[in-house]
Design an enzyme around this catalytic site. Structure first.
Site, mmCIF file in Angstrom:
data_model
loop_
_atom_site.group_PDB
_atom_site.id
_atom_site.type_symbol
_atom_site.label_atom_id
_atom_site.label_comp_id
_atom_site.label_asym_id
_atom_site.label_seq_id
_atom_site.Cartn_x
_atom_site.Cartn_y
_atom_site.Cartn_z
ATOM 1 N N LYS B 107 0.883 -1.170 0.000
ATOM 2 C CA LYS B 107 0.000 0.000 0.000
ATOM 3 C C LYS B 107 0.910 1.206 0.000
ATOM 4 O O LYS B 107 1.514 1.542 1.005
ATOM 5 C CB LYS B 107 -0.926 0.002 1.216
ATOM 6 C CG LYS B 107 -2.014 1.054 1.078
ATOM 7 C CD LYS B 107 -2.808 1.253 2.337
ATOM 8 C CE LYS B 107 -2.497 2.611 2.902
ATOM 9 N NZ LYS B 107 -3.340 2.993 4.025
ATOM 10 N N ALA B 194 -9.198 5.568 3.850
ATOM 11 C CA ALA B 194 -9.051 6.664 4.832
ATOM 12 C C ALA B 194 -10.238 7.610 4.893
ATOM 13 O O ALA B 194 -10.822 7.961 3.872
ATOM 14 C CB ALA B 194 -7.789 7.481 4.572
ATOM 15 N N GLY B 195 -10.544 8.005 6.115
ATOM 16 C CA GLY B 195 -11.470 9.111 6.345
ATOM 17 C C GLY B 195 -12.858 8.761 6.856
ATOM 18 O O GLY B 195 -13.567 9.640 7.336
ATOM 19 N N ASN B 216 -8.935 2.229 9.351
ATOM 20 C CA ASN B 216 -8.238 1.847 10.575
ATOM 21 C C ASN B 216 -8.830 2.593 11.772
ATOM 22 O O ASN B 216 -9.478 2.010 12.631
ATOM 23 C CB ASN B 216 -6.732 2.147 10.434
ATOM 24 C CG ASN B 216 -5.915 1.626 11.617
ATOM 25 O OD1 ASN B 216 -6.442 1.263 12.663
ATOM 26 N ND2 ASN B 216 -4.631 1.584 11.472
#
Lengths: 70, 265
Positions: B107, B194-195, B216
């Protein structure tokens, strides 16, 4: 004999026995060679070759593994 | 492992020749403790689990390898290059992660700004090209810019990962249009990374038709990470199912659901 040399491992200056191999160095640090990846002076050293590389005075060694991340 | 969508015909997710049943990928950072992390990953149903490459703690009393808690036979380890601010650093971290011997996926993150952690797309493209040449399956973390996404695909990336909003922000999907456009224009899988902050963000993201989602903090920083992991699993499935089902058109005026005929005088 028993002369020691200075190397930098993970940013820390350490004295190790002259003539020590990377494999011996891992053993001294009680690290399992299967659980770490070794970079020696910016070059990755494969597990099978760890016993063939002798560290020299001033060498920079990085020992890395996987930690939690996103 | 439960299939991505059981009631609707769906293909499994294939990235770089590997097939995954779950469209949810999760990180391993920032958990209150390792036991919670292990149970949250299990509750999420995720197969792909991200990890970071860092120095071993030379003080052996502080065991901190994530592999002490995760079995690489049961999860697919996706190493990231988080924390790298140059293409050179990201390439170095990617090579080290591959040497760990699990797979050749990475990644790829090349960060360009400390406050927002937004990607440096120029460095990202540069690193992607080198790593693809070296045989890596590159999953590139990028912003919602279509042109960058197209260039990453042209560079040979196995997947493109536009953000929903900045890493760890929990702001949710800020630009559904751009993410949808990227998905429509790319052939390689699009994984939003993300986010997201909660299950509705995940559902809304998957409803855009993207191939998967990676998170995460939304799980790790929830008050009950294991319960949130379960919610995210359901939201990923729900969003995917709704996308495949095809939503009704939006209209600006009401239309009754019950018959207008047969009313009493």
């Amino acid at each position: 004999m028993n002369r020691s040399i200075a190397v930098v491992i993970n940013g820390e200056r350490k004295q190790v026995a002259a003539g020590a191999t990377l494999l011996a160095l891992l053993a001294e640090l009680e690290l399992d060679p299967r659980a770490v990846v070794v970079e020696h002076n910016r070059r990755i050293v494969r597990r099978a070759g760890l016993g063939d590389v002798t560290v020299q005075d001033g060498d920079a060694i990085e020992l890395v593994h996987f930690v939690g991340g996103g | 492992m439960t299939t991505a969508v059981e009631t609707i015909r769906d293909e499994p997710l294939t990235i770089g020749g590997r097939t995954f049943q779950s469209r949810l990928m999760v990180g391993t950072g920032k958990y209150p403790d390792m036991d919670t992390m292990v149970r949250a990953i299990e509750a999420s149903g995720a197969e792909v689990v991200t990890v970071a490459v860092r120095r071993v703690n030379l003080d052996r009393s502080k065991e901190n390898s994530v592999l002490h808690y995760l079995d690489p036979k049961h999860v697919f380890l996706l190493a990231n290059t988080a924390g790298c601010y140059t293409a050179e650093d990201a390439i170095r971290y990617a090579r080290l992660s591959r040497e760990a011997g699990f797979n050749d996926f990475v990644k790829l993150e090349v960060i360009g700004d400390e406050e927002t952690l937004l990607p440096d797309v120029q460095g990202l493209l540069e690193a992607a090209k080198v790593l693809v040449q070296e045989g890596f399956k590159v999953l590139a973390y990028t912003n919602e810019d279509l042109v960058t996404a197209l260039r990453l695909e042209d560079a040979g990336c196995a997947a493109v990962m536009p953000l929903a909003s900045p890493i760890g922000s929990g702001l949710g999907l800020l630009n559904p249009f751009s993410v949808r456009t990227i998905k429509r224009r790319l052939r390689v899988p699009v994984i939003v990374d993300a986010g997201v902050g909660t299950a509705s963000d995940t559902c809304l993201t998957m409803e855009q038709g993207v191939d998967g989602i990676l998170m995460n903090t939304a799980i790790a920083a929830a008050q009950d990470p294991v319960a949130m992991a379960h919610a995210m699993r359901l939201a990923t499935i729900a969003g995917r199912a709704a996308f495949l089902a095809g939503r009704m058109p939006r209209r600006e005026v009401a239309m009754p659901s019950s018959p207008t005929k047969g009313m009493l005088d």
